[in-house]
Design an enzyme around this catalytic site. Structure first.
Site, short mmCIF file in Angstrom:
data_model
loop_
_atom_site.label_atom_id
_atom_site.label_comp_id
_atom_site.label_asym_id
_atom_site.label_seq_id
_atom_site.Cartn_x
_atom_site.Cartn_y
_atom_site.Cartn_z
N ASP A 111 -27.02 -4.19 -45.17
CA ASP A 111 -26.43 -5.34 -46.23
C ASP A 111 -26.97 -6.34 -45.80
OD1 ASP A 111 -24.90 -3.57 -47.37
OD2 ASP A 111 -22.96 -3.88 -46.50
N TYR A 139 -24.36 -0.50 -33.13
CA TYR A 139 -24.21 -1.67 -33.48
C TYR A 139 -23.30 -2.77 -32.53
CZ TYR A 139 -25.31 0.55 -37.91
OH TYR A 139 -25.74 1.23 -38.88
#
Length: 340
Positions: A111, A139
């Site tokens: 995103d 992540y």
């Protein structure tokens, strides 16, 4: 939004290509131009024709460092424009050689609010992107307790606030096992998943009523708390495709009888590509740097992937979309381009 989400963010592990089929062979003259360009020293002047030929000969998979701000699609367009401009082929003045086209795409959408590794396929490397989506991703996510948003991250509108003062580090560490292994997860409404051919995030922004997708199986290989400084907590997550970090953080907040959203999200690894070792920063988005990166990264991938074509069902599952931009064509006034 921070999709990390391994998949649509590649959201649901999405794969997009902005490109066009590269010729199977580059002809004798083209090969000679590439060889000549390679022999030139760093101070030598390389002709635009040689650079264009070298660009069209690139094939494989590499990674770039996506900063916060642009979407993955916007970043891909920026990369494409830089390469075309360097080769003297701006999109508004594309060459008339119809058979020579540039094919480039990305796999594993991030995103606009997220940063980190974005895997890029060029030439026949675009055929490998679907396979890349099935690998693990890693992540680093910073969550914020006490606030829920409609997007599940800091870019959205606050929809709920709850106290978090009673939550301790031990509380967070104690529930992480519930989110590890093979689990069920409900994807965010703001995501790249599609309904009737349109992304849910697009429908939500239009104010349309969108029903949540049903929970689906996902895999979390490892999950650990790196830091806790209320209201913020930092997670290190390694997961499979189709996983959403935003949903994870939101679910953790609910499990703690509070709420939470993603404040910062960084993808540090996608498949064999790592942020520190393989992701090219924007100042390295040149034809020569990418050629070197393709050579360096070729050893990371199984040889059989190089020519492997994604199955039709795989393309649908991962939201595969392709743009074919030939070097003598531009998008029409309505922005329409050929898609597969």
């Amino acid at each position: 939004m921070a999709s990390a989400e391994a998949a649509a963010l590649s959201s649901s592990s999405s794969l997009e290509t902005d490109s066009a089929p590269v010729p199977e062979t580059v002809g004798t003259a083209a090969a000679a131009a590439v060889a000549a360009a390679a022999r030139m020293g760093p101070g030598a002047r390389v002709s635009k024709a040689a650079l264009a030929t070298k660009l069209l000969s690139l094939s494989g998979v590499f990674a770039v460092h996506k900063p916060k701000g642009p979407t993955s699609a916007e970043l891909l367009n920026r990369l494409k424009e830089k390469l075309l401009a360097e080769a003297g082929m701006p999109s508004a003045e594309l060459t008339k050689r119809k058979r020579q086209t540039l094919k480039i795409g990305h796999g594993g959408t991030l995103d606009s609010a997220a940063r980190g590794v974005l895997v890029i396929g060029i030439g026949r490397g675009t055929k490998m992107l679907t396979s890349m989506l099935s690998g693990s991703k890693r992540y680093i996510a910073i969550g914020e307790l006490g606030k829920a948003t409609d997007t599940l991250d800091s870019t959205g509108k606050v929809t709920e606030e709850k106290p978090y003062d009673q939550i301790t580090q031990e509380d967070i560490e104690g529930i992480l096992q519930k989110f590890t292994g093979n689990i069920m997860q409900v994807p965010p409404l703001y995501s790249a998943l599609k309904k009737d051919g349109q992304r849910l995030s697009t429908l939500m922004k239009r104010g349309e009523v969108v029903e949540a997708k049903p929970a689906r199986p996902v895999t979390v290989y490892s999950l650990s708390l790196q830091k806790f400084q209320p209201p913020f907590f930092t997670l290190d997550v390694e997961c499979g495709g189709g996983f959403y970090i935003r949903s994870l953080v939101s679910d953790i907040g609910k499990e703690l009888s509070s709420c939470a959203n993603v404040l910062e999200l960084t993808r540090t690894k996608q498949g064999p590509f790592t942020l520190d070792e393989h992701a090219l920063p924007e100042d390295k988005w040149t034809i020569d740097d990418i050629a070197q990166s393709l050579e360096h990264c070729s050893s990371l991938l199984p040889a059989e992937l190089a020519l492997k074509k994604p199955k039709p069902e795989d393309s649908q599952e991962h939201g595969l979309s392709c743009e074919y931009i030939t070097l003598n064509e531009t998008k029409g006034e309505d922005g329409e381009i050929k898609t597969c």
